[in-house]
Structure formats: C-alpha cells, structure tokens
Design an enzyme around this catalytic site. Structure first.
Site, short mmCIF file in Angstrom:
data_model
loop_
_atom_site.label_atom_id
_atom_site.label_comp_id
_atom_site.label_asym_id
_atom_site.label_seq_id
_atom_site.Cartn_x
_atom_site.Cartn_y
_atom_site.Cartn_z
N GLY A 41 0.85 -1.18 -0.03
CA GLY A 41 -0.03 0.05 0.00
C GLY A 41 0.86 1.28 -0.14
CB ALA A 42 3.65 2.64 2.17
CG ASN A 43 6.30 -0.38 -1.62
OD1 ASN A 43 6.86 0.13 -0.48
ND2 ASN A 43 6.49 -1.96 -1.43
N GLY A 201 7.86 -8.20 -16.48
CA GLY A 201 9.18 -7.99 -16.04
C GLY A 201 9.80 -7.20 -17.03
CG ASP A 227 4.47 -2.74 -4.73
OD1 ASP A 227 3.49 -3.54 -5.03
OD2 ASP A 227 4.89 -3.15 -3.58
#
Length: 268
Positions: A41-43, A201, A227
């Site tokens: 979430g924070a990323n 990737g 993220d």
C-alpha cells in the site's frame, strides 16, 4: 493532477543480499542488513505521489513506525488516514536479494492485520472524492471489500493488485479496472475478467490489446517494481491519461524502481 486513494499496507522491510537464494533446508550467508520502508500500500502510494497524483494513504502502523509515516508525508503522501496501533508492531517483510536483483519475501502482517472495514468506512468521503481507488491484498479482506464497495457506489475507478496472490472474490473482479497481475497470476484467473493488465518483467506489460516495452535500465533490486508500476498507472489514469499512455508511464516507473535498493528508494 488527479487524486488517488490507496487503502493498504505499510511494512518495514529488513533486506539482506545473498549470492543465491537458499533451497529448503539450506543456510546461506547474507551481506548487510538494511531497514527500509515497504508494504504494498505504501509503496504504491508513494509511486502515485511521485507520478504527480494527490495521494491519500489509509492503513495501520505500529508505534515503531512513526518515523516511517513522517517520511512518507515528507515525500508527498497524505498519511492522515494511517492509524497507529499502540500495542502491535508494524508489519514487517524479510527480503533476500540475489546477485541478479531477484528477491524472495516473507511478510509478517503486524498492525496491517488490525485494519477494519469500519475504519475504512471512516474514510468514505476520501474514497468517494478520489479519481482512482488503489487496492492490494496485504490487509484483511473485509477492509478491501468495504473500500471497493464505497468506490463502486460513488462511481470511482478501482485498480486492484491482488498481491500477495490469491484469486480475488467475484465482487472485486467485477469492479477492477484494471486488475494488475503478473503473467503467472494471469494464468490462474477465472475466465471473463474484463480488464486485466499483465506485467511482464523486463518485457514490459500488456493491457488487453495494448502493449508497452520496458526501457533499458540497470537492475539493482526488483523489490517494489510492480508496486511502482501500479502506483504510476493509477496516477496516470487519475490524471485522465489514455490507457496507452498510462501503461507506458507505468512500465517506465517500474523499470526505474529496479535501479535503487529497496521498494521506495529511501532508508528509515
């Protein structure tokens, strides 16, 4: 400039470098130990803020995470929706990075597991006024479902990254636009999912008929690349960019994230 609301996790990442990842029963030597900011979430919230979105993060953190929350706020993330749990440590992730930049991750939920649907509902106004709601699966499912329902009722676009991987409930699959998964996860999705963005990737990403190639870049650490992709994608869509341009920007952000140590590029 668009607005992104992220309901998700905050973790403290403990990162070491190994020559090769251990096989079951094997012990390997790690080099160094970094304490880095993380949590999907924070990323993703920081990636959205870096991409130019007004970004609000809703989640839970332990009393050991005060410096972390302040650091996110200093970098442009509105953390007024991050509650502190006094008697539970913050979520942690144990990360080993090998010589090719590939990682293995063990996540310990900690305070993230305390986020409730009721607390999410307290931020219904913020969710309803956002252009995009960005969700992952590192918090309890009732909290995810409540956030998605608030967004659905308000007509807010929902971007879902179902990680750690599990097949999302039908009500989440129905509202996700897009669902962001890697190619292995995409193979496990049920048929009929309308909007799927697949990260590939170093080959870039595809979203329906759209594709975007990854630019060249040095790979130091792939932690958080997905993220950064999701956060940048949400920011671009919130700003009204076309799907094709949003995909291109997201791939570029994911590639850039491989060029620094850790998920967010700064240290606690």
């Amino acid at each position: 400039m668009g607005t992104v609301c992220v309901v998700g996790s905050l973790n403290i990442d403990l990162v070491t470098t190994v020559e090769a990842h251990p096989r079951p029963g094997e012990t390997v030597r790690g080099t160094g130990l970094d304490r880095l900011p993380g949590g999907k979430g924070a990323n993703q919230a920081l990636a959205a803020a870096r991409a130019g979105a007004r970004t609000l993060l809703c989640g839970r953190i332990g009393a050991d995470g005060t410096a972390y929350r302040d650091g996110l706020a200093d970098r442009g993330v509105d953390c007024s929706g991050v509650y502190t749990v006094a008697d539970t440590p913050s979520g942690h992730a144990l990360i080993a990075v090998d010589g090719h930049g590939e990682n293995t991750i063990i996540v310990i939920p900690g305070a993230n597991a305390m986020l409730t649907a009721t607390e999410v509902a307290d931020h219904a106004d913020a969710i309803s006024s956002a252009d995009v709601l960005l969700l992952q699966l590192e918090i309890p499912m009732p909290a995810v479902l409540r956030a998605a329902e608030v967004a659905r009722q308000a007509g807010v676009r929902v971007l879902l990254n179902p990680s750690p991987w599990s097949v999302p409930p039908a009500e989440l699959l129905a509202v996700a636009d897009p669902l962001v998964v890697n190619q292995h996860e995409a193979e496990q999705l049920p048929s009929g999912v309308a909007s799927v963005c697949v990260t590939l990737g170093d080959q870039g990403a595809r979203w329906g008929e759209l594709t975007a190639d990854a630019p060249q870049g040095d790979v130091i650490d792939t932690t958080g690349a997905g993220d950064s992709f999701a956060g940048a994608l949400a920011a671009a869509l919130a700003a009204g960019e076309t799907d094709a341009e949003a995909l291109r920007r997201a791939v570029a952000a994911g590639t850039e994230a491989c060029g620094w140590v850790g998920a967010q590029g700064w240290r606690l």
